[in-house]
Design an enzyme around this catalytic site. Structure first.
Site, short mmCIF file in Angstrom:
data_model
loop_
_atom_site.label_atom_id
_atom_site.label_comp_id
_atom_site.label_asym_id
_atom_site.label_seq_id
_atom_site.Cartn_x
_atom_site.Cartn_y
_atom_site.Cartn_z
N GLU A 56 -58.98 18.97 -3.67
CA GLU A 56 -57.85 18.05 -3.69
C GLU A 56 -57.50 17.55 -2.30
O GLU A 56 -57.15 16.36 -2.12
CB GLU A 56 -56.62 18.73 -4.30
CG GLU A 56 -56.80 19.17 -5.74
CD GLU A 56 -57.26 20.61 -5.87
OE1 GLU A 56 -56.79 21.30 -6.79
OE2 GLU A 56 -58.09 21.06 -5.04
N CYS A 79 -54.18 24.99 -7.15
CA CYS A 79 -53.58 26.28 -6.80
C CYS A 79 -52.12 26.12 -6.40
O CYS A 79 -51.70 25.07 -5.90
CB CYS A 79 -54.37 26.95 -5.69
SG CYS A 79 -54.42 26.03 -4.13
#
Length: 372
Positions: A56, A79
């Site tokens: 990301e 996460c």
């Protein structure tokens, strides 16, 4: 959330990106991310190595201000905790993305839905389960370690048409073709550890290293050696990163092997044999996601009897060896209903050989919530 054909297209692109980390991300999962705004890709990224930015972050850096108002397609739930790197969920929120689609939820107890919950609480539209089976397959070892507490175990072997892996005296080089031996390097490269037995070490004196792919790493080599018979000059010890599992710490032999660079651990089980379940659990605690076995019929048979084999990759050469000769696994079956009947995942040509990829553990038993 209902997914469109466009959603599937971009998620497939994210999965392709994730696969670029196939040989390098361990112990982390392989993850890809694609950022799309107004139907156009504005950023993409994938995770390469543990300790480095996640997929990301790479995608957000590539997109810059274009991430604002975009949809993020990511192969694993972002996460939400601080590990070696900051939470990706926070970075996505700060970027101004308006929608996040995850292929699967993260089985890591430190995440386990918290990433998507954090995104939703920030007003971002979230969804998961798009191409979930493909995403789980890509990270099958990571999922296994998180859900079962042990790595995904893959047995690799080569055999003749009559199912023989070696002559009675142990001669096995070479039954299969050069093409098959080259293909095996890919299995080694994606593995966190290679597992073998003392019989194979004494007969074949293998290295069990990755030799044809530049991965920047070598898998841990693990020897099941109950009585510590591994020679200190064995070729497998010439490359750092060897663990020898034994049943008793013979001080002199242990010291000799440690001086040769090996780590010696006691995994005593029944009848003077290494506890294979305990060994796999120990490898899991070391961050091993996938373990590939290259061993003889005795160790392979023991793994089957213990119910520890998940996949079997078998290279079958168009040759006959005959009896007496060694088989794939030492198994004692007393009736045909006891036979092992794995599902055929793939059957392909590998040079003159036939490569079988067979599955014993299905994804829905590994991760029941996985959409099949």
């Amino acid at each position: 959330m209902t997914f469109s054909i466009e959603d599937k297209t971009f998620m497939r692109q994210a999965l392709v990106l994730a696969a670029r980390g196939l040989y390098t991300t361990m112990p982390n999962p392989r993850v890809g991310c694609v950022l799309v705004r107004n139907g156009q890709v504005v950023g993409e990224g994938w995770h390469l190595r543990a300790g480095e930015p996640h997929a990301e972050i790479h995608a957000l850096r590539a997109a810059g201000e274009k991430a604002h108002g975009a949809t993020a397609y990511v192969t694993l739930e972002p996460c939400s905790h601080h590990g070696r790197t900051p939470p990706c969920a926070d970075a996505l929120i700060a970027s101004g993305v308006v929608r996040v689609v995850a292929a699967m939820r993260d089985p890591n107890p430190l995440v386990a839905g918290r990433g998507l919950t954090r995104l939703a609480a920030a007003g971002i539209e979230v969804g998961s389960g798009l191409l979930e089976t493909e995403a789980v397959e890509l990270n099958i070892g990571f999922v296994s370690r998180m859900v079962r507490g042990r790595p995904w175990l893959r047995v690799k072997t080569g055999c003749s048409l009559d199912g023989r892996t070696a002559l009675l005296d142990g001669q096995s080089q070479w039954i299969t073709s050069a093409e098959s031996r080259s293909d095996v390097q890919q299995l080694r490269a994606r593995s966190c550890a290679m597992l073998t037995g003392i019989g194979t070490v004494l007969l074949d004196n293998p290295q069990l290293t990755v030799r044809e792919l530049d991965t920047g790493r070598q898998p841990l080599r693990v020897i099941v050696d109950s009585q510590l018979r591994t020679p200190a000059d064995a070729r497998i010890l010439q490359t750092p990163g060897v663990l020898i599992a034994c049943c008793g710490a013979d001080t002199a032999r242990s010291k000799s092997l440690q001086e040769a660079g090996a780590e010696v651990v006691v995994m005593a089980g029944n009848k003077g044999r290494v506890d294979l379940q305990a060994l796999l659990e120990a490898l899991s605690r070391r961050g091993c996601n996938e373990v590939t076995v290259e061993a003889g019929a005795e160790l392979v048979g023991s793994l089957f009897k213990a119910g520890l084999v998940d996949d079997l990759v078998l290279y079958q050469a168009p040759v006959l060896i005959g009896d007496p000769a060694r088989g794939v696994a030492n198994l004692e079956l007393h009736s045909l209903p006891q036979k092992l009947a794995p599902r055929v995942l793939e059957k392909t040509d590998c040079g003159p050989d036939l490569k079988w990829t067979l599955r014993f553990t299905e994804l829905n038993t590994l991760l029941p919530q996985t959409a099949q």
